[in-house]
Design an enzyme around this catalytic site. Structure first.
Site, short mmCIF file in Angstrom:
data_model
loop_
_atom_site.label_atom_id
_atom_site.label_comp_id
_atom_site.label_asym_id
_atom_site.label_seq_id
_atom_site.Cartn_x
_atom_site.Cartn_y
_atom_site.Cartn_z
N HIS A 1 29.50 22.52 94.83
CA HIS A 1 29.53 22.96 93.58
C HIS A 1 28.42 24.01 93.33
CE1 HIS A 1 28.25 22.52 89.28
NE2 HIS A 1 27.03 22.95 89.54
N LYS B 1 28.65 18.96 98.77
CA LYS B 1 29.06 17.74 98.25
C LYS B 1 29.25 17.07 99.57
CE LYS B 1 31.22 19.42 93.88
NZ LYS B 1 32.64 19.48 93.38
O1 CDP Z 1 33.16 22.56 90.04
P1 CDP Z 1 33.70 23.44 88.86
O2 CDP Z 1 32.79 24.01 87.66
O3 CDP Z 1 34.58 24.83 89.34
O4 CDP Z 1 34.82 22.74 87.98
P2 CDP Z 1 34.70 21.64 86.91
O5 CDP Z 1 35.96 21.91 85.97
O6 CDP Z 1 33.54 21.73 86.06
O7 CDP Z 1 34.93 20.28 87.43
C1 CDP Z 1 33.64 19.83 88.04
C2 CDP Z 1 34.35 18.93 89.46
O8 CDP Z 1 35.38 17.86 88.92
C3 CDP Z 1 35.18 19.81 90.23
O9 CDP Z 1 34.57 20.73 91.28
C4 CDP Z 1 36.20 19.00 90.94
O10 CDP Z 1 35.23 18.26 92.31
C5 CDP Z 1 36.51 17.84 90.10
N1 CDP Z 1 37.57 17.94 89.22
C6 CDP Z 1 38.92 17.16 89.69
O11 CDP Z 1 38.43 16.46 90.41
N2 CDP Z 1 39.77 17.30 88.96
C7 CDP Z 1 40.20 18.20 88.01
N3 CDP Z 1 41.29 18.35 87.36
C8 CDP Z 1 39.11 18.95 87.51
C9 CDP Z 1 37.81 18.85 88.39
MG MG Z 2 31.78 23.00 86.27
#
Ligand code: CDP
Ligand code: MG
Length: 246
Positions: free
Chosen positions: A147, A14
């Site tokens: 990611h 990222k």
């Molecule tokens: O990336 P991952 O699959 O672990 O998490 P996600 O729940 O699918 O969320 C995607 C991305 O959104 C995360 O990697 C974070 O960068 C962002 N995010 C955020 O800024 N605030 C949250 N409460 C949840 C996710």
């Molecule tokens: Mg995700």
């Protein structure tokens, strides 16, 4: 070769990782020596709004969504330097690819990552307050450097969103492909089979495409409902085609 050798997952370095020159460090942690996984594809991508919104479609409507879109587009880390806005996208291939990558990334929240998995990639991330137009804090955004697809179904959707078949060596492709026989163009989120003024070519006869993309385009052209939106197909073919206005 066994099918587990063909398991694939998508990894994105990222914009915060690029800005902090962490790419080399992160890729070392993901190396074949540590993970048993191989590169099947790699590309530098200037992320369009269409691609960002498709990638994070499941988060549409959440408080952090607008900020997340700006983040993955590189607008937050390079507000005045559009030429530096990019991510590096990888397809990794090998046994247990999705689970192995998720493990090395660690928990989504960098504070939780530091507490529970010190040393994982996301333990090096940060949390940034999100403010409304008046400057009031309305939530948090997690800048977590990397990611990785969460499930095999997500990996297939995401790899097909970021990579064309020709970005991946033929012997490493994990999903069905087909040779396209039509002309497909896109303009203002509409599909055309003839060139219109201002339209951009998505696919020409003879191009190799994901079978699922061609199934979608054929249905959309007939005006029928399709398993994916036009944007989900078009975003990939428009990667690095044109610079968007700020
Ligand atoms: O990336 P991952 O699959 O672990 O998490 P996600 O729940 O699918 O969320 C995607 C991305 O959104 C995360 O990697 C974070 O960068 C962002 N995010 C955020 O800024 N605030 C949250 N409460 C949840 C996710
Ligand atoms: Mg995700």
């Amino acid at each position: 070769m066994s099918t587990e050798q063909f398991e694939q997952t998508l990894v994105l370095i990222k914009p915060d990782a690029l800005k902090n020159s962490l790419t080399g460090y992160v890729l070392s942690l993901l190396s074949e020596f540590h993970t048993g996984l191989r590169f099947a594809g790699a590309k530098i991508v200037h992320v369009s709004k269409m691609l960002a919104e498709e990638h994070y479609a499941e988060h549409r409507g959440k408080v952090f969504y607008p900020s997340l879109i700006d983040y993955i587009m590189g607008r937050l880390h390079y507000p005045d330097l559009p030429h530096k806005r990019r991510v590096i996208a990888f397809v990794y291939q090998g046994p247990d690819a999705t689970q192995k990558m998720r493990d090395i990334c660690g928990p989504t929240n960098p504070h939780v990552a530091r507490e529970t998995r010190p040393g994982c990639v996301r333990s090096l991330g940060t949390i940034v307050p999100i403010k409304d137009a008046e400057g009031k804090i309305i939530g948090d955004r997690m800048d977590n450097l990397i990611h990785a697809s969460a499930t095999d179904a997500e990996a297939e959707r995401e790899i097909k969103l970021w990579f064309q078949p020709v970005d991946i060596p033929p012997a490493m492709r994990a999903y069905p492909t087909e040779i396209n026989e039509e002309h497909y163009y896109c303009k203002d989120s509409k599909l055309f089979v003839t060139q219109e003024s201002g339209s951009v070519s998505l696919l020409a006869p003879g191009d190799i495409a994901w079978k699922s993309d061609l199934d979608t385009l054929r249905l959309l052209h007939k005006g029928e409902s399709a398993p994916q939106t036009l944007e989900a197909v078009a975003a990939k073919y428009l990667i690095n085609v044109a610079q968007e206005a700020n």
